[in-house]
Design a protein around this motif. Structure first.
Motif, mmCIF file in Angstrom:
data_model
loop_
_atom_site.group_PDB
_atom_site.id
_atom_site.type_symbol
_atom_site.label_atom_id
_atom_site.label_comp_id
_atom_site.label_asym_id
_atom_site.label_seq_id
_atom_site.Cartn_x
_atom_site.Cartn_y
_atom_site.Cartn_z
ATOM 1 N N MET A 1 0.815 -1.200 0.000
ATOM 2 C CA MET A 1 0.000 0.000 0.000
ATOM 3 C C MET A 1 0.860 1.265 0.000
ATOM 4 N N GLU A 2 2.028 1.186 0.629
ATOM 5 C CA GLU A 2 2.930 2.345 0.618
ATOM 6 C C GLU A 2 3.303 2.731 -0.803
ATOM 7 N N LYS A 3 3.556 1.730 -1.645
ATOM 8 C CA LYS A 3 3.942 2.004 -3.030
ATOM 9 C C LYS A 3 2.794 2.640 -3.806
ATOM 10 N N LEU A 4 1.571 2.245 -3.496
ATOM 11 C CA LEU A 4 0.419 2.840 -4.162
ATOM 12 C C LEU A 4 0.264 4.304 -3.750
ATOM 13 N N ILE A 5 0.417 4.590 -2.472
ATOM 14 C CA ILE A 5 0.364 5.975 -2.011
ATOM 15 C C ILE A 5 1.457 6.793 -2.696
ATOM 16 N N THR A 6 2.656 6.232 -2.756
ATOM 17 C CA THR A 6 3.768 6.916 -3.428
ATOM 18 C C THR A 6 3.410 7.207 -4.878
ATOM 19 N N ALA A 7 2.876 6.231 -5.578
ATOM 20 C CA ALA A 7 2.518 6.413 -6.991
ATOM 21 C C ALA A 7 1.436 7.478 -7.164
ATOM 22 N N LEU A 8 0.457 7.483 -6.278
ATOM 23 C CA LEU A 8 -0.625 8.471 -6.375
ATOM 24 C C LEU A 8 -0.106 9.885 -6.109
ATOM 25 N N LEU A 9 0.803 10.020 -5.144
ATOM 26 C CA LEU A 9 1.394 11.331 -4.876
ATOM 27 C C LEU A 9 2.306 11.774 -6.023
ATOM 28 N N VAL A 10 3.013 10.843 -6.623
ATOM 29 C CA VAL A 10 3.844 11.176 -7.786
ATOM 30 C C VAL A 10 2.957 11.672 -8.926
ATOM 31 N N LEU A 11 1.838 11.007 -9.167
ATOM 32 C CA LEU A 11 0.902 11.443 -10.203
ATOM 33 C C LEU A 11 0.420 12.867 -9.927
ATOM 34 N N ALA A 12 -0.002 13.135 -8.700
ATOM 35 C CA ALA A 12 -0.468 14.485 -8.348
ATOM 36 C C ALA A 12 0.665 15.500 -8.491
ATOM 37 N N GLY A 13 1.877 15.113 -8.132
ATOM 38 C CA GLY A 13 3.025 16.000 -8.273
ATOM 39 C C GLY A 13 3.303 16.343 -9.722
ATOM 40 N N ILE A 14 3.251 15.345 -10.573
ATOM 41 C CA ILE A 14 3.484 15.584 -12.007
ATOM 42 C C ILE A 14 2.417 16.513 -12.576
ATOM 43 N N ILE A 15 1.178 16.300 -12.195
ATOM 44 C CA ILE A 15 0.092 17.170 -12.675
ATOM 45 C C ILE A 15 0.348 18.615 -12.237
ATOM 46 N N HIS A 16 0.829 18.790 -11.010
ATOM 47 C CA HIS A 16 1.116 20.145 -10.537
ATOM 48 C C HIS A 16 2.331 20.768 -11.240
ATOM 49 N N LEU A 17 3.198 19.950 -11.793
ATOM 50 C CA LEU A 17 4.367 20.477 -12.496
ATOM 51 C C LEU A 17 4.073 20.874 -13.948
ATOM 52 N N LEU A 18 2.952 20.449 -14.485
ATOM 53 C CA LEU A 18 2.641 20.724 -15.888
ATOM 54 C C LEU A 18 2.629 22.214 -16.249
ATOM 55 N N PRO A 19 2.179 23.122 -15.358
ATOM 56 C CA PRO A 19 2.189 24.547 -15.721
ATOM 57 C C PRO A 19 3.560 25.227 -15.619
ATOM 58 N N VAL A 20 4.564 24.553 -15.085
ATOM 59 C CA VAL A 20 5.863 25.181 -14.840
ATOM 60 C C VAL A 20 6.481 25.811 -16.092
ATOM 61 N N PRO A 21 6.377 25.220 -17.275
ATOM 62 C CA PRO A 21 6.953 25.888 -18.454
ATOM 63 C C PRO A 21 6.402 27.297 -18.689
ATOM 64 N N GLY A 22 5.264 27.616 -18.104
ATOM 65 C CA GLY A 22 4.694 28.953 -18.227
ATOM 66 C C GLY A 22 5.584 30.044 -17.669
ATOM 67 N N VAL A 23 6.511 29.677 -16.808
ATOM 68 C CA VAL A 23 7.425 30.669 -16.236
ATOM 69 C C VAL A 23 8.322 31.277 -17.319
ATOM 70 N N LEU A 24 8.457 30.599 -18.450
ATOM 71 C CA LEU A 24 9.330 31.068 -19.527
ATOM 72 C C LEU A 24 8.748 32.229 -20.324
ATOM 73 N N GLY A 25 7.464 32.524 -20.143
ATOM 74 C CA GLY A 25 6.932 33.694 -20.819
ATOM 75 C C GLY A 25 5.512 33.546 -21.327
ATOM 76 N N ALA A 26 5.035 34.651 -21.874
ATOM 77 C CA ALA A 26 3.646 34.751 -22.324
ATOM 78 C C ALA A 26 3.303 33.734 -23.412
ATOM 79 N N GLU A 27 4.262 33.440 -24.285
ATOM 80 C CA GLU A 27 3.980 32.484 -25.360
ATOM 81 C C GLU A 27 3.651 31.106 -24.787
#
Length: 126
Positions: A1-27
Motif C-alpha cells: 500500500m505504501e507504493k500505491l500511495i507513493t505512486a498516487l502522490l507522484v501522479l499528483a506532483g506531475i500534474i502540478h508540475l505541468l504549468p511550470v513551463p509557463g514561467v518562460l513567458g507569455a507564449e
C-alpha cells in the motif's frame, strides 16, 4: 500500500508540475491556457503562478517518498486542485484549455483522495 500511495502522490506532483513551463513567458502561457497575455501584470501573475505550482509539485514528489510529510502534501494538493475546480465552475465560460486543466485537476483529486483513504485505512502505510 505504501507504493500505491507513493505512486498516487507522484501522479499528483506531475500534474502540478505541468504549468511550470509557463514561467518562460507569455507564449508558453498562451499555449497552456489558450489566452492572450498582452497585459504585463497578468503575465507577471501567471508566471508567478507557474513557480508556485512548481514548488507544490516538487513538494508532492518529495513527500511521496517521505511518509511523515504525506498528509500535509495531500491536504495542500487537495486545496490546490479543488479550489481551481470550484473557481472554474463558479465563474464558467472557460475555454477548452481550461477544461483540460479541470480534467487534470479531477485526476489529481481522485489520486489524492485515494491516497488519503488508503493511508487512513492502512496503518502500516505511514
Amino acid at each position: 500500500m505504501e507504493k500505491l500511495i507513493t505512486a498516487l502522490l507522484v501522479l499528483a506532483g506531475i500534474i502540478h508540475l505541468l504549468p511550470v513551463p509557463g514561467v518562460l513567458g507569455a507564449e508558453r502561457l498562451s499555449a497552456l491556457y489558450g489566452i492572450s497575455l498582452a497585459e504585463p501584470n497578468i503575465d507577471i501573475l501567471m508566471r508567478h503562478r507557474a513557480i508556485l505550482f512548481g514548488i507544490l509539485g516538487l513538494f508532492l514528489l518529495y513527500a511521496a517518498f517521505q511518509p511523515s510529510l504525506q498528509t500535509l502534501a495531500m491536504v495542500a494538493g487537495l486545496i490546490s486542485v479543488v479550489s481551481f475546480i470550484a473557481i472554474a465552475w463558479s465563474v464558467g465560460g472557460y475555454n477548452e484549455f481550461i477544461q483540460k486543466v479541470i480534467f487534470a485537476d479531477m485526476v489529481a483529486t481522485i489520486a489524492l483522495v485515494a491516497a488519503a483513504v488508503i493511508r487512513a485505512i492502512d496503518p502500516t502505510s505511514s
